[in-house]
Write an enzyme that holds these catalytic residues in place. Structure first.
Site: not given
Ligand code: GLA
Length: 364
Positions: A122, A192, A328
């Site tokens: 991420h 997210h 996602e």
């Protein structure tokens, strides 16, 4: 001027029936952070902060018209900064994992933080989820801009990013992403949000029914890096028909073991044609609430909250193991290192574009 701090500012309602209000939501190193609320005429709303572009609430009716917040999150900015497992935020510059935090572009190797040992996750230590985005409200849309400098978190190229949030009369959250770079780089942006269609703080999502428009997925190694593309047929990853998430999660299966449950990318298509398609439909039988996810992206990560572990959330409610799930929309994990996956490379002169729609609804 103090009283103003608690007085919502009315920002827009002209071009659409959605109204946008805002209120101060703290500050970070002298920069103020704002919380925006986009509300439609039915009273359904989403709140979004310019800290990480974070969706902090999604308040929608059930089949009897009763409103609930279906997005997991916190009440305060401080909690998002201290302990958020990526609740509601924009993840980038590269959402999901890059193996061992390394990739090559045109013969040059780049090294990123291995913040999910041994991999990069991420966007690294200070990803896009931890940045304060510039926010403007235009025609009832929230427009967020962030310029990531060349070399930030080890990535090459200055990346200019715009994310636009729109909330419709029909309770759909449209998210449009655009980005450009001045050097070749890799990019994978997503949102997210964690959903529980009964309402945040409710029991597990194991009774939610999920359908994913994918006949293939990416199996993963024990560190969650894809090992290729495989058919879902005859596996617990076959969600081609609506299936309760909990119905097969406990079976003996190496992939469920490697992901500690579902935490895998589903292949919506193998080339990035930029066309919007229906990716997943989630239904919660008791409330009747539904969530339909459409995206232009080639993949969608289905993560079922395997790392949630009695985390205190909004109003002190305890978010227990598997009490929220993420869908996602993204390109495939580790694609900078996997040539057979759709390319995540963005070059100068090109524009990265992505649209994802979270359509909330009810079925009776
Ligand atoms: C993603 C990953 C998960 C986990 C969550 C955040 O969905 O795939 O493994 O890291 O983010 O907790």
């Amino acid at each position: 001027m103090k009283p103003l701090l608690f007085c919502p500012v009315f920002l827009a309602s002209l071009a659409s029936a959605t109204t946008v209000t805002s209120r101060p939501w703290g500050e970070i190193d002298g920069t103020s952070v704002t919380l925006y609320t986009l509300k439609n005429q039915s009273g359904a709303s989403v709140s979004i902060s310019n800290y990480g572009g974070t969706v902090t609430s999604i308040i929608v009716p059930d089949k009897n018209g009763k409103m609930a917040d279906v997005a997991l999150g916190f009440d305060t900015l401080a909690e998002y900064r201290e302990k958020s497992p990526y609740f509601g935020c924009i993840t980038g510059r590269y959402a999901n994992r890059i193996a061992k935090g390394k990739f090559k572009l045109a013969g040059t190797e780049f090294t990123l933080a291995t913040n999910n040992d041994p991999n990069h996750l991420h966007g690294g230590d200070q990803g896009f989820d931890k940045r304060i985005w510039n926010a403007t409200v235009k025609d009832s849309e929230l427009v967020l801009n962030y310029t990531s400098p060349d070399g930030e978190e080890g990535y090459p190229g200055t990346l200019k990013t715009t994310v636009t949030y729109r909330w419709t009369e029909k309770n759909a959250l449209h998210i449009n992403y655009e980005a450009s770079t001045d050097k070749p780089t890799v990019i994978n942006l997503t949102n997210h949000s964690y959903f529980n269609l009964v309402g945040e703080g409710a029991d597990t999502i194991l009774d939610h029914q999920l359908q994913i428009n994918a006949t293939q997925y990416n199996p993963i190694d024990p560190t969650s890096i894809p090992t290729g593309i495989a058919p879902v047929k005859d596996t617990p990853f076959d969600f081609t028909k609506p299936t309760a998430i909990g119905s097969r999660i406990g079976v003996e299966n190496t992939q469920l073991k490697n992901g500690l449950g579902y935490d895998h990318n589903f292949v919506l298509k193998t080339s990035d044609d930029g066309k919007l398609m229906k990716a997943a439909i989630l239904t919660e039988p008791k409330s009747g609430r539904t969530l339909t996810v459409s995206t232009t992206e080639p993949g969608i990560q289905f993560y079922c909250g395997n790392f949630l572990d009695n985390l205190p959330g909004k109003g002190g409610k305890i978010y227990k193991y598997r009490s929220g799930l993420c869908l996602e929309a993204q390109t495939f994990p580790d694609s900078p290192n996997q040539k057979e996956f759709p390319s995540p490379v963005l070059r100068p002169g090109e524009t990265y574009r992505q649209t994802t729609i979270y359509q909330l609804g009810v079925s009776r």
